[in-house]
Design an enzyme around this catalytic site. Structure first.
Site, PDB file in Angstrom:
ATOM      1  N   LYS A  85      34.038  32.213  42.058  1.00 47.90           N
ATOM      2  CA  LYS A  85      33.768  32.447  43.479  1.00 47.90           C
ATOM      3  C   LYS A  85      32.289  32.209  43.781  1.00 47.90           C
ATOM      4  O   LYS A  85      31.415  32.688  43.038  1.00 47.90           O
ATOM      5  CB  LYS A  85      34.164  33.889  43.816  1.00 47.90           C
ATOM      6  CG  LYS A  85      34.089  34.269  45.286  1.00 47.90           C
ATOM      7  CD  LYS A  85      34.501  35.718  45.453  1.00 47.90           C
ATOM      8  CE  LYS A  85      34.535  36.151  46.891  1.00 47.90           C
ATOM      9  NZ  LYS A  85      34.921  37.579  47.033  1.00 47.90           N
ATOM     10  N   SER A 160      38.604  38.032  50.066  1.00 45.38           N
ATOM     11  CA  SER A 160      37.648  36.963  50.259  1.00 45.38           C
ATOM     12  C   SER A 160      37.560  35.981  49.092  1.00 45.38           C
ATOM     13  O   SER A 160      36.852  34.969  49.187  1.00 45.38           O
ATOM     14  CB  SER A 160      36.252  37.576  50.508  1.00 45.38           C
ATOM     15  OG  SER A 160      35.814  38.343  49.406  1.00 45.38           O
ATOM     16  N   SER A 184      39.339  42.078  47.591  1.00 44.11           N
ATOM     17  CA  SER A 184      39.117  40.637  47.685  1.00 44.11           C
ATOM     18  C   SER A 184      39.560  39.842  46.464  1.00 44.11           C
ATOM     19  O   SER A 184      39.575  38.617  46.508  1.00 44.11           O
ATOM     20  CB  SER A 184      37.636  40.363  47.961  1.00 44.11           C
ATOM     21  OG  SER A 184      37.309  40.716  49.285  1.00 44.11           O
TER      22      SER A 184
END
Length: 498
Positions: A85, A160, A184
């Site tokens: 990420k 996310s 997330s």
């Protein structure tokens, strides 16, 4: 080049391929890069990967040369291509935090988690999409736009950790790393048919990872199997002087490796608390589809010998709402992170909102900026923090009273939403019915595994949570549930249309 079969490949299978000579780390990297070009950048255009490491092949060649010289793997993740990420700093690739203003920011050093992965022999293949500074349940980002769910291109993969979920689900990398403050990792994992692990905060260093709510933040694995998630934890967990929270490893106490804890086993005799308060509304058509999957999964577990115990948490919604610190504490923590990086072209969260340098659908970011700069300016701040510990005591008491191995519930009350519904404000981040915040605000570890698919082919995840520092036992529960349900299947990207 020998072309390895990368669909649903595991770390153990990759290592067996290296040892047997069936393929090399370079072969593996080439296969993933070819697939990224075919389905992420072109074809279905999933849009999950922001940056590909320019030296990914060189990394693989070095590992292959070392293996040829010694006959030994260099570490527990030798030759494993990992996507990360873009909230986690990498010194060899820009780290944008999903924000257009930070698109070209190149950190001075790797985050501790990245350094640990490299030391273990992993190949950092690329960086994945996320909403601006991780402030949404959806993929909406000023840096990358939206990311597609590989099971239905009209739907969102969740946030996310949007890109890591899509990339791992679509077999664009062997494993992925996400970040979880309120869910997330687990929400996108559930929307994309993955295993996602949130550890007790502090077990994995957050040094070099942007903040949202510091006491709740943690990086973690996003994988297709519980075993691979456990293998990543064996590398990632540990003390780091750059993050004082990692003193928590002393409380963890050690013992068996995480991988040993995730060995296949039966669910027979497991006592699972079923939290019906968190289940979907069956009068909602989408909720009814998710509920059907969950009931089938629970019936499968009961038939296999699990003991399902109906439980209730007093004033659950009220406690979750009151203990949320996003609009009270996040602005301070986020500003402290960007303020410590003079080369990062972002001064504060308020500055990017005032400049319009964020995605228009980030209502959580707007709410954070509308909140106090100092959390103690919220008259209820102390009460919120104290309420969190009371919440913990209540849930631990329920687990003790019923002798539970874990509490189970869906990660979300709905399957993945469509992009059209997100842009039409059918839900916003602040109104979306996710349950992942329960474990986050309790500061409990939690794992999601695939529970099955709706009639429309959308994955549904089953979350299990337990007491702080019980990750080894929880991995055992997750492995047993994964084995009993067996719901993971790869998306058929050759049959879906953009």
């Amino acid at each position: 080049m020998s072309v390895p079969q990368i669909e649903e490949l595991t770390i153990a299978a990759a290592h067996e391929g290296f040892r047997s000579g069936a393929f090399t780390a370079r072969d593996l990297v080439d296969a993933y890069l070819d697939r990224i070009a075919a389905v992420d950048a072109a074809g279905p255009a999933l849009n999950s990967i922001i940056t590909i490491a320019s030296d990914a092949r060189d990394q693989a060649d070095r590992l292959d040369a070392e293996f040829a010289r010694t006959g030994d793997l260099t570490g527990p993740l030798h030759g494993v291509p990992v996507v990360v990420k873009d909230q986690i700093e990498t010194a060899d690739m820009p780290t944008s935090f999903g924000n257009v203003a930070a698109a070209e920011y190149l950190p001075a050093q790797d985050a501790t988690a990245i350094a640990k992965l490299r030391d273990a022999g992993a190949i950092i293949l690329g960086k994945t999409t996320l909403p601006d500074f991780a402030t949404s349940w959806f993929s909406t980002s000023s840096r990358s736009g939206v990311t597609k769910n590989p099971y239905d291109l009209a739907r969102d993969p969740g946030g996310s950790s949007s890109g890591s979920a899509t990339a791992v689900a679509a077999n664009l990398a062997l494993v992925g790393i996400g970040e979880d403050t309120g869910g997330s990792i687990r929400l996108p994992a559930s929307f994309c048919g993955l295993v996602g692990v949130r550890v007790t905060p502090g077990l994995i260093s957050r040094a070099g990872m942007s903040s949202l709510v510091v006491p709740q933040d943690t990086a973690g694995p996003m994988t297709r199997t519980v075993e691979d998630a456990a293998r990543l934890l064996d590398v990632l967990v540990g003390y780091d002087a750059r993050d004082e929270f990692t003193g928590a490893v002393v409380v963890d106490g050690g013992g068996a490796t995480y991988a040993e804890s995730a060995a296949p086993r039966s669910v027979e005799g497991l006592r699972l608390g079923v939290l019906r308060q968190a289940f979907p509304d069956e009068t909602d058509p989408d909720g009814a589809q998710a509920a059907s999957v969950l009931e089938t999964a629970l019936a499968t577990l009961a038939d296999a010998g699990a003991d399902l115990v109906e439980i209730e948490i007093d004033r659950l919604d009220e406690q979750v709402g009151f203990t949320s610190l996003y609009t009270t504490r996040s602005q301070q923590d986020m500003d402290a992170f960007v303020g410590a990086r003079p080369d990062l072209p972002v001064q504060s969260m308020r500055a990017i909102v005032e400049a319009g340098e964020y995605h228009e659908k980030l209502d959580l970011l707007e709410a954070i900026v509308a909140g106090p700069l100092d959390p103690t300016d919220d008259p209820a701040y102390l009460e919120r923090v104290l309420a969190q510990t009371a919440f913990q005591r209540q849930v631990l008491g329920i687990m003790a009273a019923h002798d539970l191995d874990a509490i189970v519930f869906p990660d979300s009350k709905l399957p993945a939403p469509t992009h059209a519904d997100i842009f039409a404000d059918r839900w916003t981040c602040l109104t979306y019915p996710t349950n992942t915040v329960i474990a986050s605000q309790l500061l409990f570890p939690a794992i999601t595994v695939p529970a099955g698919f709706t009639a429309h082919g959308l994955p549904v995840g089953l979350e299990m949570m337990s007491a702080p520092y019980s990750e080894r036992a929880l991995l055992g529960v997750a492995a047993a549930i994964e084995g009993a349900i067996g719901a993971r299947r790869a998306p058929r990207l050759d049959t879906v249309e953009a």
